[in-house]
Motif scaffolding. Structure first.
Motif, short mmCIF file in Angstrom:
data_model
loop_
_atom_site.label_atom_id
_atom_site.label_comp_id
_atom_site.label_asym_id
_atom_site.label_seq_id
_atom_site.Cartn_x
_atom_site.Cartn_y
_atom_site.Cartn_z
N ASN A 153 -76.08 55.36 38.31
CA ASN A 153 -76.24 54.60 39.63
C ASN A 153 -75.32 54.85 40.65
N GLN A 155 -76.60 58.09 42.23
CA GLN A 155 -77.98 57.62 42.96
C GLN A 155 -77.56 57.24 44.40
N LEU A 177 -75.84 55.56 29.04
CA LEU A 177 -76.24 54.57 30.34
C LEU A 177 -75.50 53.29 30.45
N TRP A 178 -75.59 52.52 31.39
CA TRP A 178 -75.02 51.13 31.52
C TRP A 178 -75.83 50.22 30.01
N LYS A 209 -76.92 47.28 30.03
CA LYS A 209 -78.25 46.49 30.28
C LYS A 209 -79.28 47.40 30.57
N SER A 210 -79.07 48.69 30.44
CA SER A 210 -80.50 49.45 30.85
C SER A 210 -81.69 49.29 29.95
N VAL A 211 -82.77 49.25 30.69
CA VAL A 211 -83.92 48.96 29.93
C VAL A 211 -84.60 50.03 29.21
N VAL A 212 -84.58 51.19 29.72
CA VAL A 212 -85.56 52.43 28.90
C VAL A 212 -84.80 53.65 29.11
N ASN A 213 -84.65 54.40 27.87
CA ASN A 213 -84.03 55.66 27.94
C ASN A 213 -85.09 56.66 27.32
N LYS A 214 -86.17 57.19 27.89
CA LYS A 214 -86.89 58.21 27.46
C LYS A 214 -86.49 59.38 26.74
N ARG A 246 -81.83 47.21 37.42
CA ARG A 246 -82.61 47.32 36.10
C ARG A 246 -82.82 48.66 35.65
N PRO A 247 -81.69 49.73 35.57
CA PRO A 247 -81.78 50.90 35.53
C PRO A 247 -82.44 51.61 34.11
N GLY A 248 -82.79 52.56 34.28
CA GLY A 248 -83.34 53.43 33.05
C GLY A 248 -83.63 54.67 33.40
N ILE A 249 -84.10 55.34 32.24
CA ILE A 249 -84.75 56.81 32.45
C ILE A 249 -86.20 56.84 32.28
N HIS A 289 -84.21 59.04 36.67
CA HIS A 289 -83.27 58.03 36.68
C HIS A 289 -83.83 56.83 37.63
N TRP A 290 -84.29 55.80 37.22
CA TRP A 290 -84.77 54.84 38.29
C TRP A 290 -84.02 53.77 38.25
N ILE A 291 -83.45 53.21 39.48
CA ILE A 291 -82.45 52.02 39.55
C ILE A 291 -83.01 50.76 39.44
N VAL A 318 -86.48 49.58 37.09
CA VAL A 318 -87.88 50.10 36.73
C VAL A 318 -88.75 49.10 36.81
#
Lengths: 107, 85, 166, 165
Positions: free
Chosen positions: A32, A35, A93-94, A96-101, C94-97, C137-139, C141
């Motif tokens: 983050n 970015q 990743l952090w 609280k990250s949602v998804v990690n493809k 709400r980050p993620g890849i 990487h999307w800040i 998602v």
């Protein structure tokens, strides 16, 4: 008129630089941070260079144009290389990250 | 107006220095160094604006170039490869 | 021919770097610039481009000019977006890849696409696959489906970049 | 995703392919304008070396060693030092003083042009050749040559030799 215009551009560029650096401190994770800071500092530097180009001698305007193109090409590339290296080095990743493809693919 | 801009850029530099000294992982420190290199380009631009002398832009170009190469080298090191492969 | 293209571009860059058309034309700078652009074009010319015939399509330049305002627009939107997220006291992230697919095949097109994605709202390209898959990487998602994410991130640039680089 | 690929990712490779010529041209302009603007032989030489270091980082060592091998680098290194010494000695031949400026200069109050300062650009060019090739050789030797230990005694190998086996 030209002086006022160039001062406006430079002040806006300074604001964007400041936002990028605040993001560098406040955000929780290397991805983050990378970015926010890359986006804001790139556009802020280009705006500062544009302000200098409007009200300056022709020599330095042309060099500033070359410098703006160079930064627009290289700053995203450096961000990409650094994030890819962090993934390879195993920095997570952090939490609280949602998804990690990328991690799902490796399994 | 230029004084305000200088104060902004100084705050930016100190925020980057905070991240360089504090950053938990090596990658965070490298991000700070990379952003600090671009902030230096801003300083060179403002000095060009004030003095109307064009060779400060040479310094800005060289600084951006060497900062880019340094970031690439450190990221290759973090990736776990040697410099030559 | 690759070397000729690079020599021409280097000569333009030399004129931009040392502007010789001041009060009177400085012929020494022009002649020296001609010779050293031939020299460095000869040394570095063979790896410069992979398909030199693409430099002679005139329509590509028009599409490239049309691409610049699109990029500037999304760049400014991205900066306002980052400013909103950074200055908000709750940090709405709400980050993620996620994974997206692109239709572009040429290396230059992929590079410009990845760099544009890094400069536009909330996204940064992390890893690139040889089959045309990009990991982003999307800040914030919004979806993790491949098709929807492709529609939201890649499409707006791909339509123009296809006309420039393919 | 294939880790066996040489060098860095495809984006870094393409960007390197685009900008390497322009970096070399920038270094040449710093060397040639060394008497008019800040810069000169040493910074220009550092930028020459930086070009080849960038190519080595992005593409791996085979690509750059094919273009400028260690022999060519050492030849350029020696040639730069030799040119510098020859220019200095020609000063004795023409006017009796070591390092005297024997080419005619334009008057200092006039316009400064590219060829208005005698032998200083030639000295700058030779210093640039020397510094650039020397820094590149240092980088190559530091990154390529490794020391391995076999049976308790150190043995110096290069990875070039290892590839030939």
């Amino acid at each position: 008129m030209r002086e006022i215009l160039s001062l406006i551009f430079m002040i806006v560029g300074g604001f964007f630089n400041l936002f990028g650096c605040i993001g560098l401190v406040r955000l929780p994770d290397i991805y983050n941070r990378l970015q926010a800071s890359t986006k804001c500092v790139t556009l802020g530097t280009c705006l500062t260079l544009l302000g200098m180009m409007i009200n300056g001698p022709l020599n330095s305007s042309l060099k500033g144009f070359l410098c703006a193109i160079f930064i627009l090409i290289t700053a995203p590339t450096a961000a990409h290389a650094l994030s890819r290296a962090s993934i390879k080095a195993g920095i997570n990743l952090w939490e609280k990250s949602v998804v990690n493809k990328l991690k799902e693919e490796e399994k | 107006m230029i004084t305000i801009l200088f104060i902004f850029l100084l705050i930016c530099s100190f925020l980057c220095l905070y991240r360089i000294s504090k950053g938990p992982s090596p990658g965070d420190r490298v991000v700070g160094i990379d952003i600090l290199g671009i902030i230096v380009v801003n300083f060179c631009t403002i000095i060009t604006y004030l003095t109307k002398v064009d060779f400060y832009m040479n310094i800005a170009l060289s600084w951006a170039l060497l900062s880019f190469i340094g970031t690439l080298a450190v990221s290759k090191f973090l990736e776990g490869k040697g410099f030559d492969e | 021919m690759k070397r000729g293209i690079l020599t021409f571009l280097l000569f333009i860059a030399w004129i931009f770097l040392t502007w010789p058309f001041g009060k009177e034309i400085d012929w020494q700078v022009l002649v020296v610039g001609f010779f050293i652009s031939i020299l460095s074009g000869y040394i570095f010319g063979e790896g410069f481009t992979e398909s030199p015939h693409k430099f002679f399509g005139f329509k590509r330049y028009l599409w490239a000019i049309a691409y610049i305002p699109v990029l500037i627009y999304w760049c400014i939107i991205a900066n306002l977006d980052v400013a909103y997220r950074v200055l908000h006291p709750n940090l709405p992230i709400r980050p993620g890849i996620v994974k997206v697919k692109t239709r572009l095949r040429s290396k230059s097109g992929l590079t410009v696409l990845a760099n544009s994605i890094t400069l536009t709202p909330g996204t940064m390209s992390v890893e690139i696959d040889s089959n045309g898959y990009l990991y982003i990487h999307w800040i914030y998602v919004k979806t993790d489906d491949i098709e929807k994410a492709t529609e939201m991130i890649v499409r707006k640039f791909e339509k123009i970049l296809e006309r420039i680089f393919e | 995703m294939n880790n066996n690929e040489k060098g860095m990712s495809i984006i870094v490779k393409t960007v390197t392919r685009w900008i390497k010529g322009f970096i070399f041209l920038f270094g040449l302009s710093i060397v040639l304008f060394g008497h008019l603007t800040p810069g000169g032989g040493f910074p220009g030489g550092v930028i020459f070396a930086a070009t080849f270091i960038l190519i080595t980082l992005a593409f791996g060592k085979e690509y750059v060693l094919k273009k400028i091998g260690k022999t060519l680098a050492s030849e350029l290194d020696s040639l730069g030092a030799l040119l510098f010494l020859i220019i200095a000695t020609l000063g004795i031949y023409f006017s009796g003083i070591f390092f005297s400026n024997f080419i005619e200069k334009t008057h200092p109050t006039g316009n400064f042009k590219l060829f208005s300062s005698g032998i200083i650009p030639l000295c700058n060019i030779s210093i640039g050749m020397k510094v650039g090739s020397c820094l590149f050789m240092i980088f190559i030797i530091v990154s390529v040559v490794r020391v391995i230990f076999e049976d308790g005694k150190g043995k110096l190998i290069t990875t070039e030799k290892k590839d030939k086996k």
